[in-house]
Design a protein around this motif. Structure first.
Motif, short mmCIF file in Angstrom:
data_model
loop_
_atom_site.label_atom_id
_atom_site.label_comp_id
_atom_site.label_asym_id
_atom_site.label_seq_id
_atom_site.Cartn_x
_atom_site.Cartn_y
_atom_site.Cartn_z
N THR A 143 30.24 47.14 37.82
CA THR A 143 31.64 47.79 38.00
C THR A 143 32.34 47.67 39.15
OG1 THR A 143 30.57 49.66 36.98
CG2 THR A 143 32.44 50.02 38.16
N VAL A 144 33.52 47.10 38.86
CA VAL A 144 34.46 46.01 39.73
C VAL A 144 36.05 46.64 40.36
CG1 VAL A 144 33.13 43.41 39.37
CG2 VAL A 144 35.35 44.58 37.48
N GLN A 145 36.17 46.42 41.20
CA GLN A 145 37.67 47.11 41.99
C GLN A 145 38.76 45.52 41.03
OE1 GLN A 145 38.12 48.05 45.81
NE2 GLN A 145 37.07 50.22 45.53
N ALA A 146 40.14 45.84 40.50
CA ALA A 146 40.95 44.91 39.89
C ALA A 146 41.17 43.45 41.35
CB ALA A 146 41.93 45.46 39.99
N GLY A 147 40.74 43.75 41.97
CA GLY A 147 41.03 42.04 43.22
C GLY A 147 39.93 41.58 44.04
N VAL A 148 38.93 42.17 42.46
CA VAL A 148 37.40 41.37 43.08
C VAL A 148 37.67 39.84 42.51
CG1 VAL A 148 34.99 40.38 42.82
CG2 VAL A 148 35.54 43.05 42.89
N ILE A 149 37.48 38.49 43.71
CA ILE A 149 37.39 36.95 42.51
C ILE A 149 36.78 37.37 41.74
CG2 ILE A 149 37.20 35.00 43.59
CD1 ILE A 149 39.74 36.27 44.58
N VAL A 150 36.80 36.84 40.22
CA VAL A 150 36.44 36.36 39.04
C VAL A 150 34.69 35.50 39.64
CG1 VAL A 150 36.12 34.95 37.20
CG2 VAL A 150 38.18 35.75 37.36
N GLU A 151 35.02 34.53 40.35
CA GLU A 151 34.09 33.44 40.57
C GLU A 151 32.69 34.65 41.94
OE1 GLU A 151 34.35 30.46 44.04
OE2 GLU A 151 33.24 29.16 42.00
N GLU A 207 19.91 37.82 38.06
CA GLU A 207 19.60 36.50 36.57
C GLU A 207 20.84 37.12 35.90
OE1 GLU A 207 15.57 36.18 36.17
OE2 GLU A 207 14.78 35.98 38.14
N LEU A 208 22.06 37.64 35.63
CA LEU A 208 22.23 37.63 34.92
C LEU A 208 24.10 36.84 34.96
CD1 LEU A 208 22.39 42.08 34.76
CD2 LEU A 208 21.10 40.44 33.30
N LEU A 209 24.63 37.23 33.62
CA LEU A 209 26.01 36.08 33.33
C LEU A 209 27.02 36.75 33.60
CD1 LEU A 209 26.91 32.78 33.32
CD2 LEU A 209 26.46 33.33 30.53
N PHE A 210 28.49 36.58 33.85
CA PHE A 210 29.94 37.69 33.07
C PHE A 210 29.98 35.85 33.16
CE2 PHE A 210 33.71 37.98 35.28
CZ PHE A 210 33.84 38.36 33.79
N PRO A 211 29.74 35.99 31.45
CA PRO A 211 30.89 34.70 30.80
C PRO A 211 31.76 34.30 31.04
CG PRO A 211 29.38 35.83 30.02
CD PRO A 211 30.33 37.11 30.67
N LEU A 212 33.10 35.22 31.80
CA LEU A 212 34.33 34.74 31.68
C LEU A 212 33.67 33.38 32.88
CD1 LEU A 212 37.68 34.95 30.80
CD2 LEU A 212 37.09 36.57 32.72
N ASN A 213 35.00 32.52 32.65
CA ASN A 213 34.50 31.26 33.14
C ASN A 213 36.10 30.27 33.15
OD1 ASN A 213 33.19 29.30 35.21
ND2 ASN A 213 32.82 28.05 33.38
N PHE A 214 36.47 30.41 34.11
CA PHE A 214 38.00 28.60 33.15
C PHE A 214 38.23 27.83 35.51
CE2 PHE A 214 39.08 33.48 33.79
CZ PHE A 214 39.51 33.82 35.34
N GLY A 215 38.88 26.66 35.20
CA GLY A 215 38.69 26.53 36.41
C GLY A 215 39.65 27.28 37.78
N ALA A 216 40.49 27.87 37.86
CA ALA A 216 40.42 29.15 38.77
C ALA A 216 39.95 29.65 39.07
CB ALA A 216 41.68 29.74 38.02
N ARG A 217 38.88 29.76 38.58
CA ARG A 217 37.95 31.60 38.92
C ARG A 217 37.62 31.59 40.42
NH1 ARG A 217 35.02 27.27 36.78
NH2 ARG A 217 34.21 26.06 38.68
N GLY A 218 37.37 30.34 41.22
CA GLY A 218 37.17 30.94 42.80
C GLY A 218 39.25 31.53 43.23
N SER A 219 39.74 32.17 42.89
CA SER A 219 41.44 32.63 43.36
C SER A 219 41.41 33.49 42.70
CB SER A 219 41.95 30.98 42.63
OG SER A 219 42.28 29.57 43.35
N ALA A 220 41.31 33.12 40.80
CA ALA A 220 42.01 34.45 40.23
C ALA A 220 40.49 36.01 40.58
CB ALA A 220 41.60 34.21 38.48
N GLN A 221 41.86 37.05 40.54
CA GLN A 221 41.02 38.35 40.97
C GLN A 221 41.12 38.55 38.73
OE1 GLN A 221 43.57 40.34 42.87
NE2 GLN A 221 43.76 39.44 44.82
N ILE A 222 40.04 39.51 39.02
CA ILE A 222 39.70 39.93 38.09
C ILE A 222 40.67 40.88 36.87
CG2 ILE A 222 38.12 42.06 38.75
CD1 ILE A 222 37.28 40.05 35.19
#
Ligand code: LAC
Ligand code: ZN
Length: 461
Positions: free
Chosen positions: A105-113, A123-138
Protein backbone atom coordinates in the motif's frame (compact mmCIF):
# COMPACT_ATOMS: atom_id res chain seq x y z
CA UNK A 1 -4.61 36.01 -6.37
CA UNK A 2 -7.47 35.54 -3.93
CA UNK A 3 -7.37 31.79 -4.32
CA UNK A 4 -3.73 31.65 -3.15
CA UNK A 5 -4.73 33.35 0.07
CA UNK A 6 -7.57 30.85 0.51
CA UNK A 7 -5.21 27.92 -0.12
CA UNK A 8 -2.69 29.38 2.36
CA UNK A 9 -5.39 29.66 4.96
CA UNK A 10 -6.60 26.09 4.43
CA UNK A 11 -3.26 24.28 4.05
CA UNK A 12 -0.65 26.44 5.76
CA UNK A 13 1.92 28.53 3.92
CA UNK A 14 4.61 25.84 3.65
CA UNK A 15 2.41 23.72 1.36
CA UNK A 16 1.65 26.53 -1.08
CA UNK A 17 4.44 27.80 -3.30
CA UNK A 18 4.01 30.81 -5.54
CA UNK A 19 5.99 33.60 -7.19
CA UNK A 20 9.76 33.26 -6.75
CA UNK A 21 9.41 29.93 -4.96
CA UNK A 22 8.54 28.34 -8.33
CA UNK A 23 11.80 29.38 -9.97
CA UNK A 24 13.80 26.27 -9.12
CA UNK A 25 11.15 23.80 -10.22
CA UNK A 26 11.48 22.14 -13.62
CA UNK A 27 8.89 21.20 -16.23
CA UNK A 28 10.19 17.78 -17.35
CA UNK A 29 12.84 15.29 -16.30
CA UNK A 30 14.59 15.83 -19.66
CA UNK A 31 14.38 19.62 -19.39
CA UNK A 32 15.61 20.27 -15.88
CA UNK A 33 16.93 23.65 -16.96
CA UNK A 34 13.42 24.77 -17.99
CA UNK A 35 11.04 26.03 -15.37
CA UNK A 36 7.30 26.60 -15.76
CA UNK A 37 4.78 29.32 -15.01
CA UNK A 38 1.84 28.50 -12.76
CA UNK A 39 -0.40 30.31 -10.31
CA UNK A 40 0.87 28.13 -7.47
CA UNK A 41 2.34 24.73 -6.67
CA UNK A 42 0.62 22.84 -3.85
CA UNK A 43 2.59 20.22 -1.92
CA UNK A 44 0.00 18.04 -0.16
CA UNK A 45 1.16 15.83 2.72
CA UNK A 46 -2.05 13.80 2.87
CA UNK A 47 -5.19 12.83 1.00
CA UNK A 48 -7.04 15.38 3.13
CA UNK A 49 -4.73 18.10 1.82
CA UNK A 50 -5.56 17.06 -1.76
CA UNK A 51 -9.25 17.04 -0.89
CA UNK A 52 -9.11 20.54 0.67
CA UNK A 53 -7.20 21.85 -2.34
CA UNK A 54 -9.68 20.45 -4.85
CA UNK A 55 -12.69 21.64 -2.88
CA UNK A 56 -11.30 25.18 -3.02
CA UNK A 57 -10.33 24.89 -6.70
CA UNK A 58 -13.79 23.53 -7.51
CA UNK A 59 -15.46 26.46 -5.78
CA UNK A 60 -13.19 28.93 -7.57
CA UNK A 61 -13.42 27.10 -10.95
CA UNK A 62 -9.65 26.88 -10.75
CA UNK A 63 -7.84 24.56 -13.20
CA UNK A 64 -5.47 21.97 -11.71
CA UNK A 65 -2.58 19.96 -13.15
CA UNK A 66 -0.98 17.14 -11.16
CA UNK A 67 2.79 16.64 -11.18
CA UNK A 68 4.55 13.41 -10.30
CA UNK A 69 8.03 12.46 -11.53
CA UNK A 70 7.56 14.47 -14.77
CA UNK A 71 8.61 11.64 -17.07
CA UNK A 72 5.44 11.85 -19.17
CA UNK A 73 6.05 11.72 -22.92
CA UNK A 74 2.81 13.16 -24.34
CA UNK A 75 2.44 16.55 -22.65
CA UNK A 76 -0.01 15.37 -19.96
CA UNK A 77 1.79 17.41 -17.29
CA UNK A 78 2.13 20.64 -19.28
CA UNK A 79 1.18 23.74 -17.34
CA UNK A 80 0.17 27.31 -18.13
CA UNK A 81 0.28 30.41 -15.96
CA UNK A 82 -3.39 30.06 -14.99
CA UNK A 83 -3.05 26.54 -13.58
CA UNK A 84 -2.56 25.44 -10.00
CA UNK A 85 -0.12 22.51 -9.87
CA UNK A 86 -0.52 19.79 -7.25
CA UNK A 87 2.83 18.05 -6.89
CA UNK A 88 2.70 14.70 -5.08
CA UNK A 89 6.36 14.54 -3.99
CA UNK A 90 5.66 14.80 -0.24
CA UNK A 91 3.19 11.92 -0.32
CA UNK A 92 6.03 9.44 -0.66
CA UNK A 93 5.37 6.89 2.06
CA UNK A 94 5.05 3.15 1.65
CA UNK A 95 2.31 2.50 4.18
CA UNK A 96 2.32 -1.28 4.35
CA UNK A 97 3.80 -4.35 2.74
CA UNK A 98 1.61 -7.38 3.41
CA UNK A 99 3.56 -10.55 2.66
CA UNK A 100 0.57 -12.82 3.11
CA UNK A 101 -1.76 -11.06 0.72
CA UNK A 102 1.24 -10.16 -1.44
CA UNK A 103 0.32 -6.51 -1.67
CA UNK A 104 1.89 -3.15 -0.98
CA UNK A 105 0.00 0.00 0.00
CA UNK A 106 1.63 3.19 -1.19
CA UNK A 107 1.04 6.91 -1.44
CA UNK A 108 0.94 8.37 -4.94
CA UNK A 109 4.31 10.13 -4.72
CA UNK A 110 6.39 6.98 -4.09
CA UNK A 111 9.02 6.40 -6.80
CA UNK A 112 8.37 3.19 -8.77
CA UNK A 113 11.90 1.87 -8.16
CA UNK A 114 11.45 2.32 -4.40
CA UNK A 115 8.42 0.00 -4.57
CA UNK A 116 10.45 -2.56 -6.55
CA UNK A 117 13.31 -2.42 -4.01
CA UNK A 118 11.02 -2.68 -0.99
CA UNK A 119 9.24 -5.71 -2.46
CA UNK A 120 12.60 -7.32 -3.26
CA UNK A 121 13.68 -7.14 0.39
CA UNK A 122 10.79 -9.50 1.17
CA UNK A 123 11.53 -11.77 -1.79
CA UNK A 124 8.60 -10.34 -3.70
CA UNK A 125 8.44 -8.66 -7.09
CA UNK A 126 6.56 -5.56 -8.17
CA UNK A 127 6.51 -6.40 -11.89
CA UNK A 128 5.97 -2.92 -13.35
CA UNK A 129 9.27 -2.00 -14.98
CA UNK A 130 10.36 0.72 -17.39
CA UNK A 131 13.41 2.86 -18.09
CA UNK A 132 12.16 5.87 -16.07
CA UNK A 133 11.49 3.81 -12.90
CA UNK A 134 14.06 5.82 -10.89
CA UNK A 135 12.13 9.08 -11.36
CA UNK A 136 8.53 8.14 -12.18
CA UNK A 137 6.04 8.20 -9.31
CA UNK A 138 3.46 5.46 -8.92
CA UNK A 139 0.58 7.95 -9.00
CA UNK A 140 1.67 9.01 -12.48
CA UNK A 141 2.17 5.43 -13.59
CA UNK A 142 -1.39 4.66 -12.45
CA UNK A 143 -2.86 7.82 -13.99
CA UNK A 144 -1.31 6.92 -17.33
CA UNK A 145 -1.68 3.14 -16.99
CA UNK A 146 2.04 2.81 -17.74
CA UNK A 147 3.24 -0.27 -19.60
CA UNK A 148 6.92 -1.02 -20.00
CA UNK A 149 9.16 -4.02 -20.31
CA UNK A 150 7.23 -6.87 -18.67
CA UNK A 151 3.66 -6.28 -19.82
CA UNK A 152 3.72 -9.44 -21.91
CA UNK A 153 3.81 -11.54 -18.73
CA UNK A 154 2.35 -9.38 -15.95
CA UNK A 155 0.09 -6.88 -17.72
CA UNK A 156 -0.08 -3.08 -17.66
CA UNK A 157 -0.29 -1.02 -14.47
CA UNK A 158 -4.07 -1.57 -14.57
CA UNK A 159 -3.53 -5.28 -13.92
CA UNK A 160 -1.41 -4.56 -10.86
CA UNK A 161 -3.78 -2.25 -8.98
CA UNK A 162 -5.91 -4.04 -6.37
CA UNK A 163 -7.25 -1.02 -4.52
CA UNK A 164 -7.24 2.70 -5.15
CA UNK A 165 -7.94 5.99 -3.44
CA UNK A 166 -8.67 9.07 -5.53
CA UNK A 167 -10.05 12.54 -4.96
CA UNK A 168 -12.80 13.87 -7.20
CA UNK A 169 -12.86 17.37 -8.67
CA UNK A 170 -15.15 18.61 -5.88
CA UNK A 171 -12.86 17.26 -3.14
CA UNK A 172 -14.79 14.05 -2.39
CA UNK A 173 -12.43 11.25 -1.36
CA UNK A 174 -13.29 7.94 -3.03
CA UNK A 175 -11.31 5.35 -1.12
CA UNK A 176 -11.29 1.61 -1.72
CA UNK A 177 -7.92 0.39 -0.46
CA UNK A 178 -8.83 -3.30 -0.41
CA UNK A 179 -6.21 -6.03 -0.78
CA UNK A 180 -8.53 -8.44 -2.51
CA UNK A 181 -7.99 -9.73 -6.01
CA UNK A 182 -11.63 -10.46 -6.80
CA UNK A 183 -14.30 -7.84 -6.31
CA UNK A 184 -17.36 -8.06 -8.52
CA UNK A 185 -19.56 -5.85 -6.39
CA UNK A 186 -20.78 -3.49 -9.06
CA UNK A 187 -18.80 -1.07 -11.22
CA UNK A 188 -15.02 -1.23 -10.99
CA UNK A 189 -14.68 2.44 -10.08
CA UNK A 190 -10.88 2.47 -9.77
CA UNK A 191 -10.58 1.86 -13.52
CA UNK A 192 -11.98 5.36 -14.13
CA UNK A 193 -8.87 6.86 -12.59
CA UNK A 194 -6.36 4.43 -14.12
CA UNK A 195 -5.21 5.70 -17.50
CA UNK A 196 -7.39 8.84 -17.51
CA UNK A 197 -4.33 11.09 -17.06
CA UNK A 198 -5.64 13.13 -14.15
CA UNK A 199 -8.78 14.26 -15.98
CA UNK A 200 -11.34 12.43 -13.82
CA UNK A 201 -9.75 12.52 -10.36
CA UNK A 202 -6.43 12.62 -8.55
CA UNK A 203 -4.90 9.33 -7.42
CA UNK A 204 -3.64 9.61 -3.83
CA UNK A 205 -2.99 6.01 -2.73
CA UNK A 206 -3.00 2.49 -4.14
CA UNK A 207 -2.79 -1.11 -3.08
CA UNK A 208 -0.56 -2.89 -5.59
CA UNK A 209 -0.24 -6.52 -6.42
CA UNK A 210 3.09 -8.27 -5.81
CA UNK A 211 4.21 -11.68 -7.02
CA UNK A 212 6.84 -14.09 -5.69
CA UNK A 213 10.29 -12.84 -6.65
CA UNK A 214 11.96 -14.94 -9.31
CA UNK A 215 15.19 -16.66 -8.29
CA UNK A 216 16.66 -16.58 -11.76
CA UNK A 217 16.87 -13.87 -14.40
CA UNK A 218 18.24 -14.82 -17.78
CA UNK A 219 18.55 -12.72 -20.90
CA UNK A 220 19.92 -13.03 -24.40
CA UNK A 221 20.30 -10.92 -27.50
CA UNK A 222 19.36 -12.70 -30.73
CA UNK A 223 19.56 -11.58 -34.36
CA UNK A 224 16.85 -12.44 -36.90
CA UNK A 225 16.67 -12.20 -40.67
CA UNK A 226 13.08 -11.15 -41.29
CA UNK A 227 9.99 -10.04 -39.44
CA UNK A 228 8.17 -13.37 -39.79
CA UNK A 229 11.02 -14.93 -37.81
CA UNK A 230 10.47 -12.37 -35.06
CA UNK A 231 6.95 -13.77 -34.67
CA UNK A 232 7.85 -17.44 -35.13
CA UNK A 233 10.67 -17.19 -32.59
CA UNK A 234 8.38 -15.46 -30.08
CA UNK A 235 5.92 -18.33 -30.29
CA UNK A 236 8.73 -20.88 -30.14
CA UNK A 237 10.44 -19.20 -27.15
CA UNK A 238 7.17 -18.87 -25.25
CA UNK A 239 6.48 -22.57 -25.77
CA UNK A 240 10.00 -23.72 -24.92
CA UNK A 241 10.31 -21.56 -21.81
CA UNK A 242 6.92 -22.73 -20.54
CA UNK A 243 5.63 -19.59 -18.88
CA UNK A 244 8.91 -17.98 -17.79
CA UNK A 245 9.33 -15.65 -20.79
CA UNK A 246 8.89 -12.15 -19.36
CA UNK A 247 10.19 -9.77 -22.03
CA UNK A 248 10.69 -9.84 -25.79
CA UNK A 249 12.02 -6.50 -26.95
CA UNK A 250 12.53 -5.92 -30.65
CA UNK A 251 15.13 -3.43 -31.92
CA UNK A 252 15.43 -2.54 -35.61
CA UNK A 253 18.98 -2.43 -37.03
CA UNK A 254 19.24 1.38 -37.20
CA UNK A 255 18.16 1.74 -33.57
CA UNK A 256 20.51 -1.03 -32.48
CA UNK A 257 23.42 0.78 -34.11
CA UNK A 258 22.54 4.05 -32.38
CA UNK A 259 22.00 2.37 -29.02
CA UNK A 260 25.48 0.83 -29.23
CA UNK A 261 27.32 3.60 -31.08
CA UNK A 262 30.71 4.74 -29.79
CA UNK A 263 29.08 7.80 -28.20
CA UNK A 264 27.04 5.62 -25.85
CA UNK A 265 30.08 3.77 -24.51
CA UNK A 266 28.17 0.49 -24.94
CA UNK A 267 29.52 -2.27 -27.15
CA UNK A 268 27.10 -4.21 -29.37
CA UNK A 269 26.61 -7.73 -27.94
CA UNK A 270 25.94 -9.08 -31.47
CA UNK A 271 27.65 -7.75 -34.59
CA UNK A 272 25.92 -5.33 -36.97
CA UNK A 273 24.51 -6.48 -40.30
CA UNK A 274 21.24 -8.14 -39.29
CA UNK A 275 17.87 -6.40 -39.84
CA UNK A 276 16.36 -7.31 -36.45
CA UNK A 277 17.60 -7.80 -32.89
CA UNK A 278 15.57 -9.11 -29.96
CA UNK A 279 16.45 -8.85 -26.29
CA UNK A 280 14.54 -11.48 -24.36
CA UNK A 281 14.24 -12.19 -20.66
CA UNK A 282 13.07 -15.17 -18.65
CA UNK A 283 12.26 -15.02 -14.94
CA UNK A 284 12.13 -18.41 -13.23
CA UNK A 285 12.82 -20.16 -9.96
CA UNK A 286 15.68 -22.57 -10.69
CA UNK A 287 18.99 -20.88 -11.40
CA UNK A 288 20.72 -23.84 -13.03
CA UNK A 289 17.79 -25.30 -14.97
CA UNK A 290 16.56 -21.94 -16.22
CA UNK A 291 20.00 -21.08 -17.60
CA UNK A 292 20.17 -24.41 -19.40
CA UNK A 293 16.65 -23.96 -20.73
CA UNK A 294 17.57 -20.63 -22.26
CA UNK A 295 20.76 -22.06 -23.75
CA UNK A 296 18.75 -24.91 -25.24
CA UNK A 297 16.27 -22.42 -26.68
CA UNK A 298 19.06 -20.48 -28.39
CA UNK A 299 20.68 -23.67 -29.69
CA UNK A 300 17.51 -25.14 -31.17
CA UNK A 301 16.33 -21.71 -32.33
CA UNK A 302 19.53 -21.50 -34.41
CA UNK A 303 19.17 -25.09 -35.67
CA UNK A 304 15.57 -24.55 -36.72
CA UNK A 305 16.46 -21.28 -38.44
CA UNK A 306 14.30 -18.96 -36.33
CA UNK A 307 17.36 -16.93 -35.37
CA UNK A 308 20.72 -16.38 -37.05
CA UNK A 309 22.88 -15.36 -34.10
CA UNK A 310 22.57 -15.37 -30.30
CA UNK A 311 24.50 -14.14 -27.27
CA UNK A 312 23.31 -14.95 -23.74
CA UNK A 313 24.11 -12.76 -20.74
CA UNK A 314 26.59 -14.82 -18.71
CA UNK A 315 26.52 -12.78 -15.52
CA UNK A 316 25.06 -9.75 -13.74
CA UNK A 317 27.39 -7.37 -15.59
CA UNK A 318 26.16 -8.73 -18.94
CA UNK A 319 22.53 -8.38 -17.82
CA UNK A 320 23.10 -4.74 -16.90
CA UNK A 321 24.97 -4.12 -20.16
CA UNK A 322 22.23 -5.71 -22.33
CA UNK A 323 19.35 -3.98 -20.58
CA UNK A 324 21.03 -0.59 -20.43
CA UNK A 325 21.27 -0.75 -24.24
CA UNK A 326 17.52 -1.24 -24.51
CA UNK A 327 16.45 1.07 -21.70
CA UNK A 328 18.39 4.19 -22.58
CA UNK A 329 16.25 5.28 -25.49
CA UNK A 330 17.22 8.92 -25.05
CA UNK A 331 20.16 8.29 -27.43
CA UNK A 332 17.79 7.71 -30.35
CA UNK A 333 17.24 10.61 -32.73
CA UNK A 334 19.39 12.82 -30.52
CA UNK A 335 21.86 13.60 -33.26
CA UNK A 336 19.17 15.89 -34.66
CA UNK A 337 18.05 19.08 -32.88
CA UNK A 338 14.40 17.99 -32.56
CA UNK A 339 12.62 14.69 -32.34
CA UNK A 340 9.19 13.11 -32.10
CA UNK A 341 8.34 9.96 -30.18
CA UNK A 342 5.56 7.46 -30.74
CA UNK A 343 4.12 4.45 -28.95
CA UNK A 344 1.67 2.89 -31.37
CA UNK A 345 -0.10 -0.43 -31.03
CA UNK A 346 -1.24 -2.81 -33.77
CA UNK A 347 -1.72 -6.53 -34.40
CA UNK A 348 1.71 -8.14 -34.28
CA UNK A 349 1.52 -9.74 -37.72
CA UNK A 350 1.16 -6.31 -39.39
CA UNK A 351 4.09 -4.65 -37.62
CA UNK A 352 6.85 -5.55 -40.10
CA UNK A 353 5.06 -4.07 -43.13
CA UNK A 354 3.70 -1.09 -41.21
CA UNK A 355 7.13 -0.02 -39.96
CA UNK A 356 8.67 -0.45 -43.41
CA UNK A 357 5.93 1.68 -44.94
CA UNK A 358 6.29 4.44 -42.32
CA UNK A 359 10.07 4.48 -42.67
CA UNK A 360 9.77 4.61 -46.47
CA UNK A 361 7.49 7.66 -46.31
CA UNK A 362 9.67 9.44 -43.74
CA UNK A 363 12.80 8.83 -45.82
CA UNK A 364 11.32 11.03 -48.54
CA UNK A 365 11.14 14.11 -46.30
CA UNK A 366 14.20 16.36 -46.22
CA UNK A 367 15.69 16.93 -42.79
CA UNK A 368 14.05 13.88 -41.22
CA UNK A 369 15.99 10.82 -40.13
CA UNK A 370 14.03 7.68 -41.05
CA UNK A 371 12.51 6.52 -37.82
CA UNK A 372 14.41 4.55 -35.23
CA UNK A 373 12.01 1.78 -34.32
CA UNK A 374 12.04 -0.51 -31.31
CA UNK A 375 9.48 -1.79 -28.91
CA UNK A 376 7.55 -4.32 -26.93
CA UNK A 377 6.75 -6.41 -29.98
CA UNK A 378 5.17 -9.24 -28.00
CA UNK A 379 2.53 -6.72 -26.88
CA UNK A 380 2.08 -5.36 -30.42
CA UNK A 381 3.59 -2.07 -29.21
CA UNK A 382 6.20 -0.27 -31.29
CA UNK A 383 8.03 2.98 -30.53
CA UNK A 384 9.51 5.38 -33.04
CA UNK A 385 12.04 8.08 -32.22
CA UNK A 386 12.18 10.41 -35.19
CA UNK A 387 14.93 13.00 -35.38
CA UNK A 388 14.32 16.16 -37.43
CA UNK A 389 15.97 19.45 -38.35
CA UNK A 390 12.96 21.68 -37.89
CA UNK A 391 10.40 22.10 -35.13
CA UNK A 392 7.71 23.51 -37.43
CA UNK A 393 4.10 22.62 -36.74
CA UNK A 394 3.65 21.65 -40.36
CA UNK A 395 6.42 19.07 -40.23
CA UNK A 396 5.18 17.75 -36.89
CA UNK A 397 1.69 17.21 -38.30
CA UNK A 398 3.03 15.63 -41.46
CA UNK A 399 5.02 13.08 -39.43
CA UNK A 400 2.01 12.44 -37.19
CA UNK A 401 -0.17 11.75 -40.23
CA UNK A 402 2.35 9.28 -41.65
CA UNK A 403 2.60 7.34 -38.40
CA UNK A 404 -1.03 7.47 -37.27
CA UNK A 405 -3.18 7.32 -40.41
CA UNK A 406 -2.56 3.63 -41.28
CA UNK A 407 -3.52 2.56 -37.75
CA UNK A 408 -7.24 3.04 -38.33
CA UNK A 409 -7.46 0.41 -41.07
CA UNK A 410 -5.11 -1.89 -39.15
CA UNK A 411 -7.26 -1.80 -35.99
CA UNK A 412 -4.41 -0.28 -33.99
CA UNK A 413 -4.10 2.47 -31.40
CA UNK A 414 -2.31 5.83 -31.43
CA UNK A 415 -1.16 5.12 -27.88
CA UNK A 416 -0.19 1.72 -26.54
CA UNK A 417 1.16 2.95 -23.20
CA UNK A 418 2.15 6.62 -22.99
CA UNK A 419 -1.36 8.07 -23.17
CA UNK A 420 -2.97 10.85 -25.18
CA UNK A 421 -2.11 14.01 -23.22
CA UNK A 422 -1.88 16.98 -25.58
CA UNK A 423 0.24 15.43 -28.28
CA UNK A 424 -2.23 12.85 -29.58
CA UNK A 425 -5.55 14.47 -28.86
CA UNK A 426 -6.15 15.33 -32.50
CA UNK A 427 -5.71 11.68 -33.48
CA UNK A 428 -7.91 10.03 -30.86
CA UNK A 429 -10.70 9.46 -33.38
CA UNK A 430 -8.42 7.22 -35.44
CA UNK A 431 -8.69 4.55 -32.77
CA UNK A 432 -11.86 5.47 -30.82
CA UNK A 433 -15.28 5.71 -32.46
CA UNK A 434 -17.83 8.45 -31.99
CA UNK A 435 -19.86 6.51 -29.40
CA UNK A 436 -16.73 5.87 -27.32
CA UNK A 437 -15.64 9.51 -27.46
CA UNK A 438 -19.14 10.73 -26.51
CA UNK A 439 -19.16 8.36 -23.53
CA UNK A 440 -15.72 9.62 -22.45
CA UNK A 441 -17.02 13.19 -22.66
CA UNK A 442 -20.12 12.44 -20.62
CA UNK A 443 -18.02 10.73 -17.93
CA UNK A 444 -15.76 13.78 -17.84
CA UNK A 445 -18.74 16.13 -17.52
CA UNK A 446 -20.28 14.07 -14.73
CA UNK A 447 -17.11 13.77 -12.67
CA UNK A 448 -15.68 17.21 -13.40
CA UNK A 449 -18.55 19.54 -14.37
CA UNK A 450 -16.38 22.69 -14.35
CA UNK A 451 -13.55 21.06 -16.31
CA UNK A 452 -10.90 21.92 -13.73
CA UNK A 453 -8.93 18.63 -13.79
CA UNK A 454 -6.08 18.69 -16.32
CA UNK A 455 -8.24 20.65 -18.76
CA UNK A 456 -7.49 20.26 -22.46
CA UNK A 457 -5.69 16.95 -21.97
CA UNK A 458 -7.00 13.76 -23.65
CA UNK A 459 -10.31 15.37 -24.78
CA UNK A 460 -11.62 18.80 -25.64
CA UNK A 461 -14.84 19.44 -23.78
C1 LAC B 1 10.27 2.48 -23.63
C2 LAC B 1 9.50 3.70 -23.28
C3 LAC B 1 9.88 4.85 -24.13
O1 LAC B 1 9.71 1.47 -23.95
O2 LAC B 1 8.14 3.46 -23.34
O3 LAC B 1 11.51 2.57 -23.57
ZN1 ZN C 1 7.71 1.46 -24.03
Amino acid sequence: MKIIAVLHEALGASKVLSGEALQNRYCHIWQMDETFKAKAVILPHSTEDVSKTLKICHEHRQSVVVHGGLTNLVGSTEVNADNVVISMEKMNTIEELDEKSRSITVQAGVIVEHIQDTAKEKELLFPLNFGARGSAQIGGAISTNAGGLRVFRFGMTRNLVLGLEAVLANGTIVSSLKKIIKNNSGYDIKQLFIGSEGTLGIVTKAVLKLVEAPKSRNSAFVALNDFDKVISFLKYADKMLAGTLSAYELIWARSYQQMTSEKTGKKPPISYGYPFYVLLESLGNDVEKDRLKLEKLLETGLEKGHITDAVPAYNEADLNWFWSIREDTSVLGRDMPYFQRFDVSLPIAQIGNYVEEVQGKLAKINGVVPACAFGHVADGNIHFSIGKQSNSMELKNRINEIVYTPLKALGGSVSAEHGIGLDKKAYLSLCRNEAEIQLMKSLKKTLDPYNILNPGKVLDI
